[in-house]
Scaffold this motif. Structure first.
Motif, PDB file in Angstrom:
ATOM      1  N   PHE A  54      -0.621   6.580  10.102  1.00  0.00           N
ATOM      2  CA  PHE A  54      -0.322   5.734   8.751  1.00  0.00           C
ATOM      3  C   PHE A  54      -1.580   5.963   8.089  1.00  0.00           C
ATOM      4  CE2 PHE A  54       0.029   1.754   6.159  1.00  0.00           C
ATOM      5  CZ  PHE A  54       0.930   2.326   5.224  1.00  0.00           C
ATOM      6  N   GLU A  55      -2.734   5.556   8.595  1.00  0.00           N
ATOM      7  CA  GLU A  55      -3.937   5.666   7.944  1.00  0.00           C
ATOM      8  C   GLU A  55      -4.313   7.183   7.316  1.00  0.00           C
ATOM      9  OE1 GLU A  55      -8.703   6.161   8.784  1.00  0.00           O
ATOM     10  OE2 GLU A  55      -7.863   5.190  10.281  1.00  0.00           O
ATOM     11  N   ARG A 108       6.846   5.795   9.212  1.00  0.00           N
ATOM     12  CA  ARG A 108       8.028   6.352   8.831  1.00  0.00           C
ATOM     13  C   ARG A 108       8.534   6.001   7.657  1.00  0.00           C
ATOM     14  NH1 ARG A 108      12.929   5.016  12.939  1.00  0.00           N
ATOM     15  NH2 ARG A 108      12.187   2.882  12.398  1.00  0.00           N
ATOM     16  N   LYS A 109       8.330   4.737   7.125  1.00  0.00           N
ATOM     17  CA  LYS A 109       8.603   4.208   5.847  1.00  0.00           C
ATOM     18  C   LYS A 109       8.097   5.208   4.624  1.00  0.00           C
ATOM     19  CE  LYS A 109       9.155  -0.710   6.789  1.00  0.00           C
ATOM     20  NZ  LYS A 109       8.254  -1.894   6.924  1.00  0.00           N
ATOM     21  N   ALA A 110       6.752   5.310   5.070  1.00  0.00           N
ATOM     22  CA  ALA A 110       5.935   6.089   3.963  1.00  0.00           C
ATOM     23  C   ALA A 110       6.731   7.578   3.818  1.00  0.00           C
ATOM     24  CB  ALA A 110       4.298   6.129   4.251  1.00  0.00           C
ATOM     25  N   LEU A 111       6.560   8.050   5.042  1.00  0.00           N
ATOM     26  CA  LEU A 111       7.144   9.666   5.082  1.00  0.00           C
ATOM     27  C   LEU A 111       8.613   9.700   4.320  1.00  0.00           C
ATOM     28  CD1 LEU A 111       6.117  10.660   8.497  1.00  0.00           C
ATOM     29  CD2 LEU A 111       5.477  11.685   6.638  1.00  0.00           C
ATOM     30  N   LEU A 112       9.323   8.661   4.867  1.00  0.00           N
ATOM     31  CA  LEU A 112      10.783   8.621   4.095  1.00  0.00           C
ATOM     32  C   LEU A 112      10.779   8.445   2.486  1.00  0.00           C
ATOM     33  CD1 LEU A 112      12.884   6.453   6.744  1.00  0.00           C
ATOM     34  CD2 LEU A 112      12.929   9.118   6.300  1.00  0.00           C
ATOM     35  N   VAL A 154       0.712  -1.226   0.135  1.00  0.00           N
ATOM     36  CA  VAL A 154       0.235   0.007   0.015  1.00  0.00           C
ATOM     37  C   VAL A 154       0.750   1.265  -0.046  1.00  0.00           C
ATOM     38  CG1 VAL A 154      -1.664   1.454   1.359  1.00  0.00           C
ATOM     39  CG2 VAL A 154      -2.059  -1.018   1.249  1.00  0.00           C
ATOM     40  N   LEU A 155       1.746   1.333   1.065  1.00  0.00           N
ATOM     41  CA  LEU A 155       2.666   2.563   0.928  1.00  0.00           C
ATOM     42  C   LEU A 155       3.490   2.829  -0.164  1.00  0.00           C
ATOM     43  CD1 LEU A 155       5.825   2.332   2.116  1.00  0.00           C
ATOM     44  CD2 LEU A 155       4.731   1.382   4.058  1.00  0.00           C
TER      45      LEU A 155
END
Length: 320
Positions: A76-77, A308-312, A37-38
């Motif tokens: 995250f959502e 964090r993964k998505a923001l990075l 998803v991310l």
């Protein structure tokens, strides 16, 4: 041309149906494959995300945003759902939530209205009317007051002078007017600050700030700091910072959203999402220059998990 400094660009080769199928598979049955998803949502641009949502509905008769909301949780959502909103709808939605219910979130009003171009403000007002069948200016004036309200209304008119050459005589005049309205006066003539900072062109105001420094010996920010307070002060400072450099303003906003104990996740998400296709590369550069660490490092230290993964991924790389 202004959209060339984003970290998120059109993904190629792009296949909306394949992405929709991958997302459905990631969210179907027990447990969710957050990684899929991310990865998809942070590496496609907004126009492509809209195509994916449309393909998702066509293939499965389901609403992608509703599925994200039911399968994901927490910050995250919020981040994934925010990425699914088209830019002007995202801004309109942020403003609506800032003026909804008890208490107004002045910080959000300040950040959005100080930093958006006149054309963007016009679009936000239009979208707000369409989405919520309400007039944004009416809503904001109903929830704010005083000089803070007046400057917001001036910014909402989106009538800043166009950038067409600078008249040095007017620069001198404006700098003198601001000096007399603030430092030279017992009390402050806020109206003069509101009119000049809210309506003059960007290149004109940059010259006014230089001239003001020459005349008074102060940076305009120092005067605003001394002569005004509260929400008006914050809004005037935001306008001045955005006139000087929008990326520097957002670098500072991001820094303070993560500095110290606790993270202001609403601000972090709002800025990362809204600038990811506009000027996040410039914001990263300003961040590195002004705060002796990179945006990437600060996000890494301050957040965790899939969020964090998505923001990075949105950040798009480190600057060290």
């Amino acid at each position: 041309s202004q959209y060339t400094r984003g970290t998120v660009t059109a993904f190629a080769p792009f296949d909306a149906r394949a992405d929709a199928e991958a997302l459905r598979k990631a969210m179907k049955g027990l447990g969710t494959d957050e990684e899929t998803v991310l990865t998809i949502l942070t590496t496609r641009n907004n126009a492509q995300r809209q195509e994916i949502a449309s393909a998702f509905k066509t293939l499965f008769g389901r609403d992608l945003v509703d599925d994200l909301k039911s399968e994901l949780t927490g910050k995250f959502e919020t981040l994934m759902v925010s990425l699914m909103r088209p830019a002007y709808i995202f801004d309109a939605h942020s403003l609506k939530h800032a003026i909804k219910g008890a208490g107004t979130n002045e910080k959000v009003l300040t950040e959005i209205l100080a930093s958006r171009t006149p054309a963007e403000v016009q679009n936000i007002k239009q979208v707000y009317q369409q989405e919520y069948e309400a007039d944004l200016e009416d809503k904001i004036t109903g929830e704010t007051s005083g000089h803070f309200q007046r400057l917001l209304v001036v910014l909402l008119q989106a009538n800043r002078d166009p950038d067409v050459g600078v008249d040095e005589a007017l620069v001198e005049q404006d700098a003198q007017v601001l000096f007399r309205a603030g430092e030279l006066k017992w009390g402050t003539d806020e109206e003069k600050f509101i009119t000049i900072l809210g309506t003059r062109s960007v290149s004109h105001l940059r010259r006014v700030f230089d001239k003001y420094m020459t005349i008074s010996g102060f940076q305009i920010e120092e005067t605003i700091d001394r002569e005004t307070s509260g929400d008006l002060e914050k809004l005037l400072l935001a306008v001045v910072k955005c006139i000087r450099s929008v990326p520097a303003y957002f670098a500072e906003t991001l820094y303070y959203s993560m500095k110290g104990a606790g993270t202001d996740d609403d601000t972090l998400i709002r800025v990362m999402v809204s600038r990811s296709e506009v000027d996040l590369l410039d914001i990263r550069r300003e961040f590195r220059k002004n705060f002796a660490k990179s945006l990437y490092q600060m996000i890494q230290k301050d957040t965790s998990g899939d969020y964090r993964k998505a923001l990075l991924l949105l950040c798009g790389g480190d600057d060290d």
